[in-house]
Write an enzyme that holds these catalytic residues in place. Structure first.
Site, PDB file in Angstrom:
ATOM      1  N   HIS A 153       6.154 -65.668 -23.173  1.00 17.24           N
ATOM      2  CA  HIS A 153       5.732 -66.155 -21.847  1.00 17.24           C
ATOM      3  C   HIS A 153       6.414 -65.370 -20.716  1.00 17.24           C
ATOM      4  O   HIS A 153       6.551 -65.872 -19.607  1.00 17.24           O
ATOM      5  CB  HIS A 153       6.035 -67.646 -21.665  1.00 17.24           C
ATOM      6  CG  HIS A 153       5.577 -68.494 -22.812  1.00 17.24           C
ATOM      7  ND1 HIS A 153       4.364 -69.149 -22.830  1.00 17.24           N
ATOM      8  CD2 HIS A 153       6.168 -68.757 -24.007  1.00 17.24           C
ATOM      9  CE1 HIS A 153       4.236 -69.802 -23.986  1.00 17.24           C
ATOM     10  NE2 HIS A 153       5.313 -69.570 -24.724  1.00 17.24           N
ATOM     11  N   SER A 274       6.803 -42.113  -2.143  1.00 16.99           N
ATOM     12  CA  SER A 274       5.886 -42.673  -1.155  1.00 16.99           C
ATOM     13  C   SER A 274       5.943 -41.819   0.087  1.00 16.99           C
ATOM     14  O   SER A 274       6.993 -41.269   0.425  1.00 16.99           O
ATOM     15  CB  SER A 274       6.304 -44.108  -0.829  1.00 16.99           C
ATOM     16  OG  SER A 274       5.879 -44.455   0.473  1.00 16.99           O
ATOM     17  N   LYS A 280      11.194 -45.043  -2.433  1.00 12.21           N
ATOM     18  CA  LYS A 280      10.291 -45.379  -3.533  1.00 12.21           C
ATOM     19  C   LYS A 280      10.303 -44.397  -4.688  1.00 12.21           C
ATOM     20  O   LYS A 280      10.504 -43.201  -4.526  1.00 12.21           O
ATOM     21  CB  LYS A 280       8.854 -45.459  -3.009  1.00 12.21           C
ATOM     22  CG  LYS A 280       8.629 -46.659  -2.129  1.00 12.21           C
ATOM     23  CD  LYS A 280       8.485 -47.910  -2.946  1.00 12.21           C
ATOM     24  CE  LYS A 280       7.018 -48.211  -3.118  1.00 12.21           C
ATOM     25  NZ  LYS A 280       6.848 -49.417  -3.911  1.00 12.21           N
ATOM     26  N   ASN A 282       7.665 -44.500  -7.826  1.00  6.65           N
ATOM     27  CA  ASN A 282       6.565 -45.284  -8.398  1.00  6.65           C
ATOM     28  C   ASN A 282       6.138 -44.755  -9.772  1.00  6.65           C
ATOM     29  O   ASN A 282       6.019 -43.548  -9.963  1.00  6.65           O
ATOM     30  CB  ASN A 282       5.361 -45.261  -7.457  1.00  6.65           C
ATOM     31  CG  ASN A 282       5.674 -45.915  -6.120  1.00  6.65           C
ATOM     32  OD1 ASN A 282       6.443 -46.884  -6.067  1.00  6.65           O
ATOM     33  ND2 ASN A 282       5.112 -45.389  -5.045  1.00  6.65           N
ATOM     34  N   GLU A 287       0.957 -46.851 -14.471  1.00  6.72           N
ATOM     35  CA  GLU A 287      -0.088 -47.673 -13.839  1.00  6.72           C
ATOM     36  C   GLU A 287      -1.488 -47.176 -14.216  1.00  6.72           C
ATOM     37  O   GLU A 287      -2.389 -47.948 -14.500  1.00  6.72           O
ATOM     38  CB  GLU A 287       0.087 -47.660 -12.321  1.00  6.72           C
ATOM     39  CG  GLU A 287       1.376 -48.313 -11.859  1.00  6.72           C
ATOM     40  CD  GLU A 287       1.674 -47.984 -10.410  1.00  6.72           C
ATOM     41  OE1 GLU A 287       1.144 -48.669  -9.537  1.00  6.72           O
ATOM     42  OE2 GLU A 287       2.439 -47.028 -10.157  1.00  6.72           O
ATOM     43  N   LYS A 322     -23.995 -40.620 -23.804  1.00  3.70           N
ATOM     44  CA  LYS A 322     -23.044 -39.526 -23.744  1.00  3.70           C
ATOM     45  C   LYS A 322     -22.006 -39.608 -22.624  1.00  3.70           C
ATOM     46  O   LYS A 322     -20.803 -39.507 -22.884  1.00  3.70           O
ATOM     47  CB  LYS A 322     -23.788 -38.189 -23.674  1.00  3.70           C
ATOM     48  CG  LYS A 322     -24.311 -37.776 -25.054  1.00  3.70           C
ATOM     49  CD  LYS A 322     -25.141 -36.536 -25.020  1.00  3.70           C
ATOM     50  CE  LYS A 322     -26.631 -36.759 -24.988  1.00  3.70           C
ATOM     51  NZ  LYS A 322     -27.197 -37.855 -25.752  1.00  3.70           N
TER      52      LYS A 322
HETATM   53  N1  ARG Z   1     -31.381 -35.198 -24.239  1.00  6.02           N
HETATM   54  C1  ARG Z   1     -31.839 -36.104 -25.235  1.00  6.02           C
HETATM   55  C2  ARG Z   1     -30.777 -37.151 -25.555  1.00  6.02           C
HETATM   56  O1  ARG Z   1     -29.680 -36.921 -25.255  1.00  6.02           O
HETATM   57  C3  ARG Z   1     -32.203 -35.370 -26.484  1.00  6.02           C
HETATM   58  C4  ARG Z   1     -33.242 -36.022 -27.300  1.00  6.02           C
HETATM   59  C5  ARG Z   1     -34.543 -35.983 -26.601  1.00  6.02           C
HETATM   60  N2  ARG Z   1     -35.609 -36.454 -27.414  1.00  6.02           N
HETATM   61  C6  ARG Z   1     -36.810 -36.756 -26.923  1.00  6.02           C
HETATM   62  N3  ARG Z   1     -37.680 -37.197 -27.736  1.00  6.02           N
HETATM   63  N4  ARG Z   1     -37.077 -36.636 -25.652  1.00  6.02           N
HETATM   64  O2  ARG Z   1     -31.058 -38.196 -26.093  1.00  6.02           O
END
Ligand code: ARG
Length: 457
Positions: A153, A274, A280, A282, A287, A322
């Site tokens: 705690h 600072s 200071k 930091n 952080e 991605k």
């Molecule tokens: N740039 C696309 C992705 O990252 C690649 C696959 C695209 N496929 C398609 N059928 N348009 O998913």
């Protein structure tokens, strides 16, 4: 690439929302690696001529060199990394380039590239985590007997050793590495050759491409091969848990380095000043490490929601996998490295920690245990008696080991001077020899065991 059926160009906004080259250009090395394996396989299977395959592979190496040298201008009109690479290949080698896309689709291509990419990142992450574990182990070895307050705690609970506290993180990171290794083992099946979704009529050799790319085997279902993003989700889930662990340590660094705690000092290397307050110092790296979990766990949530309810097989939604994954893995890599730096850098302030460990009546449990062991009191009664002794000490504003024997005997007459042998933080930690306990000898042994394990890998 599909000019046959189209007569007009896409709307500007269509191109903008559709293009992924801005971020998936990172996959170029993996894309080229997979294309080379595919081309070699096509030739071996007699699907394309050996001379064409040779030209393709040589051309891909040239394109790779151009990209590495920053010489290739990527085009948004070509949408993504796959089409940018293929289109450049066409410029470099001409006609044979057009044969590369036989028996594959961007759908299996992107799944393969991304798996290769994630696999590379998982390997690098595992190494970085081992380095971090080693940093913790070194500090733990040096501070196996350094005493600090243990908290529950965030209230003083029982004295522990600093080395023991640090080794707790080595355990967490060990589990993190296990989870990331599980993700890596499970993802290691090659989608290449699943083609668009249904497989292909060409006599391709999927075992060969899987092997060439270091996968254990080809995926067994072409629909699953192109629509699986579990491997990203699982990686992000494991990354999130790891980031949570780093954030807990970061928070402790922030607390410990305040003047109020004063348990550790960070050097100029891991602090900032600072612009207005000259006094200071930091702990910004701590952080920011504490904060990175936000984007990492956010990436996991983000992709989980993208994938929810997506029908089979590929949908463009999946292109959203991605950016978040790149950001999460970059962030985790930074946080792991910064944490290793801070662990090396921090200087424990043993005197301050010891003084804090002795305050807050943190050896009250040791007193209760003494009453049980020596006076054979039931633990519940001992707890009550100890509580009254703590109250007496508090009333006199004294720590437990400075309270007079007479004052203790006023609560329980059978208490003898022997009790003082358990009331110091030193004795308290030394007595915690149970398996996994905080005693300095335990910590030294565990640190040595970890060192051995880490040196092996
Ligand atoms: N740039 C696309 C992705 O990252 C690649 C696959 C695209 N496929 C398609 N059928 N348009 O998913």
């Amino acid at each position: 690439m599909w000019g046959g059926r189209f007569s007009a160009s896409p709307a500007e906004i269509m191109e903008e929302i559709n293009a992924s080259i801005g971020f998936d250009k990172r996959l170029a090395p993996q894309d080229i690696r997979a294309s080379k394996a595919h081309a070699a396989m096509l030739a071996d299977a007699g699907i394309i001529d050996a001379a064409d395959a040779k030209a393709i592979i040589k051309g891909l190496d040239d394109v790779a060199a151009e990209i590495e040298g920053g010489k290739l201008q990527f085009s948004r009109a070509l949408e993504d990394v796959h089409m940018n690479v293929e289109s450049r290949l066409k410029e470099v080698i001409g006609t044979p380039a057009g044969r590369l896309h036989t028996a594959r689709s961007r759908n299996d291509q992107v799944a393969t590239d991304f798996k290769l990419y994630i696999r590379d990142r998982l390997d690098a992450l595992d190494e970085a985590l081992a380095v971090l574990q080693f940093a913790f182990v070194r500090k733990a070895e040096a501070h196996a007997g350094t005493i600090m307050p243990g908290f529950t705690h965030l209230q003083p609970a029982q004295p522990v050793t600093f080395g023991h506290h640090l080794l707790a993180y080595v355990e967490m990171l060990g589990r993190d590495r296990g989870r990331l290794a599980d993700a890596r083992a499970r993802l290691n099946e090659c989608p290449l050759g699943s083609a668009a979704l249904a497989g292909t009529s060409f006599p391709i050799d999927r075992q060969a491409t899987a092997k060439a790319l270091g996968f254990d085997k080809p995926t067994d279902n072409s629909l699953d091969g192109v629509s699986d993003r579990d491997f990203v989700l699982e990686t992000l889930a494991a990354a999130s848990i790891c980031a949570v662990h780093l954030s807990r340590f970061a928070e402790e660094v922030v607390l410990w380095s305040t003047p109020q705690f004063g348990f550790i000092k960070l050097s100029d290397k891991f602090t900032t000043g600072s612009s207005i307050m000259p006094q200071k110092r930091n702990p910004d790296a701590a952080e920011l490490t504490r904060a990175k979990v936000g984007r990492i766990a956010g990436a996991f949530q983000s992709l989980l929601i993208v994938m929810k309810g997506l029908p089979l097989a590929y949908s463009k939604d999946m292109q959203e996998d991605k950016e978040v994954a790149f950001d999460a893995l970059d962030s985790l890599g930074l946080a792991v490295a910064a944490t290793a730096g801070m662990v090396d850098d921090m200087q424990p302030q043993a005197d301050t920690m010891l003084a804090a460990a002795g305050s807050g009546y943190s050896t009250a449990t040791d007193l209760a245990d003494w009453l049980v062991r020596v006076l054979k009191m039931p633990f519940r009664d001992a707890h009550h008696v100890t509580g009254r002794i703590v109250a007496a000490a508090e009333a006199e504003k004294l720590p437990l080991d400075k309270l007079s024997l007479a004052a203790m005997q006023a609560v329980e007459p059978r208490i003898s001077a022997d009790v003082f042998s358990v009331l110091s933080p030193e004795n308290s930690v030394a007595s915690r020899v149970s398996h996994g306990g905080t005693a300095p000898q335990n910590v030294a042994k565990m640190a040595a065991a970890w060192r051995k394990r880490l040196e092996k890998t």
